[in-house]
Design a protein around this motif. Sequence first.
Motif, PDB file in Angstrom:
ATOM      1  N   PHE A  49     128.286 -34.505  39.451  1.00 34.59           N
ATOM      2  CA  PHE A  49     127.610 -33.225  39.627  1.00 34.59           C
ATOM      3  C   PHE A  49     126.728 -33.218  40.876  1.00 34.59           C
ATOM      4  O   PHE A  49     126.229 -32.167  41.275  1.00 34.59           O
ATOM      5  N   GLY A  50     126.518 -34.387  41.477  1.00 29.80           N
ATOM      6  CA  GLY A  50     125.792 -34.473  42.744  1.00 29.80           C
ATOM      7  C   GLY A  50     124.448 -33.770  42.678  1.00 29.80           C
ATOM      8  O   GLY A  50     123.683 -33.920  41.722  1.00 29.80           O
ATOM      9  N   GLU A  51     124.174 -32.962  43.688  1.00 33.56           N
ATOM     10  CA  GLU A  51     122.878 -32.278  43.763  1.00 33.56           C
ATOM     11  C   GLU A  51     122.732 -31.177  42.734  1.00 33.56           C
ATOM     12  O   GLU A  51     121.640 -30.636  42.545  1.00 33.56           O
ATOM     13  N   ARG A  52     123.819 -30.846  42.028  1.00 31.31           N
ATOM     14  CA  ARG A  52     123.758 -29.824  40.987  1.00 31.31           C
ATOM     15  C   ARG A  52     123.292 -30.389  39.648  1.00 31.31           C
ATOM     16  O   ARG A  52     123.066 -29.628  38.709  1.00 31.31           O
ATOM     17  N   ALA A 103     123.117 -32.539  34.061  1.00 32.30           N
ATOM     18  CA  ALA A 103     122.800 -33.918  33.668  1.00 32.30           C
ATOM     19  C   ALA A 103     122.560 -34.013  32.158  1.00 32.30           C
ATOM     20  O   ALA A 103     123.016 -34.964  31.502  1.00 32.30           O
ATOM     21  N   ASP A 104     121.830 -33.037  31.590  1.00 31.91           N
ATOM     22  CA  ASP A 104     121.613 -33.000  30.137  1.00 31.91           C
ATOM     23  C   ASP A 104     122.947 -32.977  29.411  1.00 31.91           C
ATOM     24  O   ASP A 104     123.158 -33.708  28.431  1.00 31.91           O
ATOM     25  N   LEU A 105     123.822 -32.119  29.874  1.00 33.67           N
ATOM     26  CA  LEU A 105     125.108 -31.934  29.214  1.00 33.67           C
ATOM     27  C   LEU A 105     125.914 -33.225  29.224  1.00 33.67           C
ATOM     28  O   LEU A 105     126.452 -33.644  28.196  1.00 33.67           O
ATOM     29  N   LYS A 106     125.986 -33.876  30.371  1.00 33.66           N
ATOM     30  CA  LYS A 106     126.776 -35.104  30.463  1.00 33.66           C
ATOM     31  C   LYS A 106     126.190 -36.192  29.570  1.00 33.66           C
ATOM     32  O   LYS A 106     126.923 -36.905  28.864  1.00 33.66           O
ATOM     33  N   ARG A 107     124.859 -36.308  29.561  1.00 34.26           N
ATOM     34  CA  ARG A 107     124.218 -37.316  28.716  1.00 34.26           C
ATOM     35  C   ARG A 107     124.519 -37.052  27.239  1.00 34.26           C
ATOM     36  O   ARG A 107     124.850 -37.981  26.483  1.00 34.26           O
ATOM     37  N   MET A 108     124.434 -35.813  26.808  1.00 37.26           N
ATOM     38  CA  MET A 108     124.711 -35.472  25.409  1.00 37.26           C
ATOM     39  C   MET A 108     126.180 -35.687  25.057  1.00 37.26           C
ATOM     40  O   MET A 108     126.492 -36.147  23.953  1.00 37.26           O
ATOM     41  N   LEU A 159     131.772 -25.249  34.493  1.00 39.29           N
ATOM     42  CA  LEU A 159     131.609 -26.672  34.807  1.00 39.29           C
ATOM     43  C   LEU A 159     132.370 -27.055  36.067  1.00 39.29           C
ATOM     44  O   LEU A 159     131.876 -27.802  36.914  1.00 39.29           O
ATOM     45  N   HIS A 160     133.585 -26.557  36.188  1.00 37.45           N
ATOM     46  CA  HIS A 160     134.406 -26.896  37.348  1.00 37.45           C
ATOM     47  C   HIS A 160     133.779 -26.397  38.644  1.00 37.45           C
ATOM     48  O   HIS A 160     133.731 -27.133  39.645  1.00 37.45           O
ATOM     49  N   ARG A 161     133.274 -25.150  38.633  1.00 40.80           N
ATOM     50  CA  ARG A 161     132.695 -24.583  39.854  1.00 40.80           C
ATOM     51  C   ARG A 161     131.199 -24.876  39.958  1.00 40.80           C
ATOM     52  O   ARG A 161     130.542 -24.474  40.917  1.00 40.80           O
ATOM     53  N   GLN A 162     130.674 -25.583  38.936  1.00 42.52           N
ATOM     54  CA  GLN A 162     129.270 -26.007  38.908  1.00 42.52           C
ATOM     55  C   GLN A 162     128.302 -24.829  39.101  1.00 42.52           C
ATOM     56  O   GLN A 162     127.360 -24.868  39.895  1.00 42.52           O
ATOM     57  N   CYS A 163     128.586 -23.759  38.348  1.00 40.34           N
ATOM     58  CA  CYS A 163     127.703 -22.595  38.365  1.00 40.34           C
ATOM     59  C   CYS A 163     127.031 -22.446  37.002  1.00 40.34           C
ATOM     60  O   CYS A 163     127.314 -23.214  36.080  1.00 40.34           O
ATOM     61  N   THR A 164     126.157 -21.471  36.867  1.00 43.95           N
ATOM     62  CA  THR A 164     125.404 -21.284  35.623  1.00 43.95           C
ATOM     63  C   THR A 164     126.119 -20.278  34.723  1.00 43.95           C
ATOM     64  O   THR A 164     126.533 -19.209  35.180  1.00 43.95           O
ATOM     65  N   VAL A 165     126.240 -20.634  33.442  1.00 44.59           N
ATOM     66  CA  VAL A 165     126.871 -19.778  32.442  1.00 44.59           C
ATOM     67  C   VAL A 165     125.814 -19.352  31.426  1.00 44.59           C
ATOM     68  O   VAL A 165     125.157 -20.201  30.811  1.00 44.59           O
TER      69      VAL A 165
END
Length: 526
Positions: free
Chosen positions: A25-28, A46-51, A238-244
Amino acid sequence: MPVRSPYPDVEIPDMSLFDFLFDDFGERADRRAFVDGGSGVSLTFADLKRMVLRLAAALAERGVGAGDVVGLFAPNTPYYPVVFHGVLRANAIVTSANSLYTPGELAHQLTDSGAKLLFTVSAFLDRATAAAAQAGLPPESIILLDAAPETGRSSLRDLLGTEAEPPAQTVGAADTAVLPYSSGTTGRAKGVILTHRNLVANLLQIAKPSNVTPDTTILAVLPFFHIYGMTVMMNQGLHRQCTVITMPKFDLQEFLRVISEYRINRIYIAPPVAVALAKHPIVDKYDLSCIDVIFSGAAPLDAELGRAVAARLGCTVLQGYGMTELSPVSHAMPDDRPDLDLNSSGFALPNIESKLVDPETGQEVGAGERGELWVRGPNVMSGYLNNPEATAITLDDEGYLHTGDVATVTEDGVFSIVDRVKELIKYKGYQVPPAELEALLLTHDKIADAAVIGVKDAEGEEVPKAFVVLQASGADLTAEDVMTFVAERIAPHKKVRVVEFIDEIPKSASGKILRKDLRAREAATS
């Protein structure tokens, strides 16, 4: 000749959906990935990946692994993708269930899919408990996404407390990822086998015609359990790393508030929402100037209705085509081509071949002619779970999926869906498309919603019957008025010959008209 996509093929990596979406996710990483539109509760990438990794570890501790199926029966929430991707990262399979299901319908899906566990929310617990019991699952197989200690059930929070390490990944691109349920072209709901490759491919395919960037904010009111919400909203975010921004259900006033408050610029809808946006007076009370694109799917959107929405909101309205068996998108209007006929579904996506086939003769038809749409590409399902007969009917030996939808195509490769093969009304040998009549009825300023089916008249001839929902201003509209309105605007053989006023048109969670429910209503009263 098959019609190929005008886009060059995209390269599809040989990897699992988790690796494709969560690699970096880099800087996102510290930006918001999912936000609950009602409460404001949010999860960063980062929260999502950790969970997701924690949940994968906890599921492995419970014995969940490769080939196992886990049910997910919940409304949209930021924790839905935690469970969805946690199950996949545990090498297991998700079967996503319609949040409107009765216990019996849910039990069928749990039994048919062979689910071992069921994630749900406390508001759905009564139905989930009854369904699990019918499916032979023990009470401890139910896990709540929200904490509800008084229920005595395990919760997602409990599982995320594990100190275990996630299991080694053993699934690959060819393995089954999800089992959404669809009636397909006919029959009872069936498990649609979608692989990791199917889902990865479709995310790469839809990226080509759409301008979704990290600066995009997507509204997810259509359900994540449905493949439209799952791929186009949840996983595309998630793919485009935008907010949903998530909503658990559609409520017009809340929908408008969330758009205005969160300055949402890209909204995915089904046609019933377009009707409200075009006609409801409350829309004018909210600042919706943030909207850039409204994209409609799940059922055909009439061009006049779409143009009315675009004019009222000052945005671009587009539509596309897909079905669960296509992961789901196969055709779409590009963001940069608002000049295309809004009655169309745009071009085939990259890596896709399409052809139109006369359902009666089996012969391919050319530009401008009607035929059943057949689609071949990397997003086409593997088949129906435990149902080789239905699979053989829908998927042919050449890999084409027979959609059951009637379409036309222009010389430039622009496709338009004009009806369903099974829903065409045959009036004295003439084909009458219900969707065409429904679109026309919706142009009446006193009609809020409409659906059309074929019914038998006194001579046994099939004729079009319209079910009509009136606007508040339409109390004086009569059945004769409706029939005259249609007759003045359409060929004689397509005229509506019976009208019934009802309070609501039955629709699926994705917005498709449930004509089978209207036919059942008709049978019960005839």
